[in-house]
Design a protein around this motif. Structure first.
Motif, PDB file in Angstrom:
ATOM      1  N   TYR A   1       0.816  -1.213   0.000  1.00  0.00           N
ATOM      2  CA  TYR A   1       0.000   0.000   0.000  1.00  0.00           C
ATOM      3  C   TYR A   1       0.853   1.268   0.000  1.00  0.00           C
ATOM      4  O   TYR A   1       0.541   2.240  -0.672  1.00  0.00           O
ATOM      5  CB  TYR A   1      -0.906   0.016   1.229  1.00  0.00           C
ATOM      6  N   TRP A   2       1.897   1.258   0.798  1.00  0.00           N
ATOM      7  CA  TRP A   2       2.701   2.467   0.973  1.00  0.00           C
ATOM      8  C   TRP A   2       3.686   2.658  -0.163  1.00  0.00           C
ATOM      9  O   TRP A   2       3.797   3.744  -0.731  1.00  0.00           O
ATOM     10  CB  TRP A   2       3.456   2.406   2.307  1.00  0.00           C
ATOM     11  N   SER A   3       4.404   1.608  -0.521  1.00  0.00           N
ATOM     12  CA  SER A   3       5.464   1.700  -1.522  1.00  0.00           C
ATOM     13  C   SER A   3       4.947   1.564  -2.948  1.00  0.00           C
ATOM     14  O   SER A   3       5.562   2.080  -3.891  1.00  0.00           O
ATOM     15  CB  SER A   3       6.514   0.615  -1.276  1.00  0.00           C
TER      16      SER A   3
ATOM     17  N   GLU B   1       7.940  -4.276   2.133  1.00  0.00           N
ATOM     18  CA  GLU B   1       6.538  -4.126   2.538  1.00  0.00           C
ATOM     19  C   GLU B   1       5.692  -5.300   2.081  1.00  0.00           C
ATOM     20  O   GLU B   1       5.778  -5.742   0.934  1.00  0.00           O
ATOM     21  CB  GLU B   1       5.948  -2.832   1.971  1.00  0.00           C
TER      22      GLU B   1
ATOM     23  N   LEU C   1      -2.326  11.291   2.314  1.00  0.00           N
ATOM     24  CA  LEU C   1      -1.305  10.304   1.942  1.00  0.00           C
ATOM     25  C   LEU C   1      -1.006  10.363   0.448  1.00  0.00           C
ATOM     26  O   LEU C   1       0.161  10.360   0.027  1.00  0.00           O
ATOM     27  CB  LEU C   1      -1.774   8.904   2.338  1.00  0.00           C
ATOM     28  N   ARG C   2      -2.062  10.429  -0.367  1.00  0.00           N
ATOM     29  CA  ARG C   2      -1.862  10.458  -1.810  1.00  0.00           C
ATOM     30  C   ARG C   2      -1.146  11.734  -2.251  1.00  0.00           C
ATOM     31  O   ARG C   2      -0.363  11.712  -3.208  1.00  0.00           O
ATOM     32  CB  ARG C   2      -3.208  10.318  -2.522  1.00  0.00           C
TER      33      ARG C   2
ATOM     34  N   ARG D   1       1.193  13.074  -0.876  1.00  0.00           N
ATOM     35  CA  ARG D   1       2.623  12.901  -0.581  1.00  0.00           C
ATOM     36  C   ARG D   1       3.215  11.695  -1.298  1.00  0.00           C
ATOM     37  O   ARG D   1       4.277  11.203  -0.938  1.00  0.00           O
ATOM     38  CB  ARG D   1       2.832  12.798   0.935  1.00  0.00           C
TER      39      ARG D   1
ATOM     40  N   LEU E   1       2.081   8.637  -1.484  1.00  0.00           N
ATOM     41  CA  LEU E   1       1.889   7.346  -0.822  1.00  0.00           C
ATOM     42  C   LEU E   1       0.535   6.763  -1.192  1.00  0.00           C
ATOM     43  O   LEU E   1      -0.443   7.491  -1.340  1.00  0.00           O
ATOM     44  CB  LEU E   1       1.991   7.514   0.703  1.00  0.00           C
ATOM     45  N   GLY E   2       0.495   5.453  -1.326  1.00  0.00           N
ATOM     46  CA  GLY E   2      -0.769   4.796  -1.618  1.00  0.00           C
ATOM     47  C   GLY E   2      -1.349   5.132  -2.977  1.00  0.00           C
ATOM     48  O   GLY E   2      -2.569   5.083  -3.162  1.00  0.00           O
ATOM     49  N   THR E   3      -0.507   5.433  -3.945  1.00  0.00           N
ATOM     50  CA  THR E   3      -1.001   5.867  -5.254  1.00  0.00           C
ATOM     51  C   THR E   3      -1.637   4.741  -6.058  1.00  0.00           C
ATOM     52  O   THR E   3      -2.408   5.004  -6.980  1.00  0.00           O
ATOM     53  CB  THR E   3       0.135   6.496  -6.072  1.00  0.00           C
TER      54      THR E   3
END
Length: 291
Positions: free
Chosen positions: A21-23, A102, A204-205, A207, A209-211
Motif C-alpha cells: 500500500y505504501w510503496s 513491505e 497520503l496520496r 505525498r 503514498l498509496g497511489t
C-alpha cells in the motif's frame, strides 16, 4: 491449567502476492514450514545474504499506521495482517519469505493469507506450544487510548476492542468481544478490512503514498459514509482493529492466555503492552507466566 496443545507449522509452502500500500511495489510471499521452537520469522530473500527478522516486540520500529520490524538495516513493514493470520490459525513456527520490505496489502484484510494457509494445510509437531499466562492486570496508555491484559479462567485468548470516532464521524462507535480461536478468527475477523477517513487518504496520496490503492481496495469513509464500497460486517471497522490487535499480540512469540481489552488503541500501544508483559514474565514448567 489445561493441557498444552502441540506446536504447529504449515504442511507445505503457501504462496500469495500483491503490492504494498505504501510503496506501491509488487511483492511475493512464501509461508514455509519451520522446525519446532523456531517461531515466526520473516526472511528477506532479496538481500544477500538473506536476513532473518524475528516476529518479536523487541524488533519493532515506530512507523505510522503499520507494524514494522527490523534487524540491523533490514526491515519488513505492514506485517500485522500476516501475523494475525498465523496467530489466529495457531501456526507457531513459520518462515515468511518476502522479496520486498513491505507486505502486500491485498484487500486490507487477512482473508487471502488465511485461504493460502488453509490450502497448504497445517501440520502438528511433536512439542508443546509455548504459553504466556496472564495472572495480573497489565495496562499501558492514558485516559484517551489504552490497552490492558487481564487474567481469565477459560484458557486461550479473548479480546475486547472499543472503537470511538465520536458521534459526528460516519464510523462512530463500535465494540467487539471475541474469544480468539481458529474458527472465530476465520469467520469473524479475517475478512475485516483496513479503513481510513477520506481526508487521511487524500493527505497520503498528496505525498506520493498509496497511489496504487483505490477506494475499492480498502474502506475509505467520507463525511456521509463509505465511498465506492460495501461493508462486509456492520461493525467491520472495529473487527479490523481487533485483527490488528491479534497481529500485534503475536509479537509475544507464544500463545497468550488472558483477556485483552483495548480502547482506541493502535500498533504502538499494542506492542508496548506485549513488551511490558514479556518484561514481567517468567518461565515455569514450559509455561511463561506474568506476575
Amino acid at each position: 491449567m489445561a493441557q498444552l496443545r502441540k506446536q504447529q507449522t504449515l504442511a507445505q509452502v503457501a504462496e500469495f502476492s500483491g503490492f504494498g500500500y505504501w510503496s506501491g511495489k509488487d511483492v511475493r510471499v512464501e509461508l514455509r514450514p519451520a522446525p519446532v521452537d523456531s517461531g515466526l520469522q520473516f526472511v528477506r530473500s532479496d538481500i544477500a545474504p538473506h536476513v532473518r527478522i524475528a516476529a518479536d516486540a523487541r524488533n519493532r520500529l515506530e512507523a505510522p499506521r503499520r507494524t514494522t520490524l527490523a534487524t540491523g538495516t533490514a526491515q519488513v513493514e505492514m506485517v500485522e495482517h500476516i501475523l494475525a493470520a498465523l496467530y489466529g490459525l495457531q501456526i507457531d513456527n513459520c518462515e515468511v519469505w518476502v522479496d520486498q520490505a513491505e507486505m502486500p496489502g491485498g484487500d486490507g484484510s487477512s482473508l487471502a493469507i488465511v485461504e493460502a494457509i488453509e490450502a497448504a494445510g497445517i501440520a502438528q509437531q511433536e512439542a508443546p506450544a509455548k504459553r504466556l499466562v496472564i495472572s495480573e492486570v497489565v495496562r499501558v496508555g492514558d485516559d484517551e487510548s489504552w490497552v490492558e491484559a487481564r487474567p481469565h479462567k477459560h484458557g486461550g485468548l479473548s479480546v475486547r476492542y472499543r472503537l470511538d470516532y465520536g458521534p459526528e464521524c460516519p464510523i462512530g462507535r463500535e465494540t467487539i468481544d471475541l474469544k480468539v480461536t481458529p474458527k472465530s478468527f476465520r469467520n469473524e475477523l479475517a475478512s475485516a478490512r483496513t479503513f481510513l477517513l477520506e481526508e487521511e487518504a487524500d493527505w497520503l496520496r498528496s505525498r506520493g503514498l498509496g497511489t496504487r490503492v483505490t477506494n475499492q481496495d480498502l474502506l475509505v469513509f467520507g463525511k456521509t459514509g463509505l465511498i465506492d464500497n460495501t461493508l462486509r460486517f456492520e461493525n467491520e471497522c472495529v473487527r479490523h482493529k481487533a485483527l490488528d490487535l491479534v497481529g500485534d499480540l503475536a509479537l509475544a512469540g507464544c500463545e497468550l492466555v488472558g483477556h485483552v481489552i483495548a480502547h482506541r488503541s493502535g500498533h504502538r500501544l499494542n506492542a508496548e503492552l506485549v513488551r511490558t508483559i514479556l518484561q514481567e514474565g517468567r518461565v515455569e514448567g514450559g509455561l511463561r507466566r506474568t506476575g
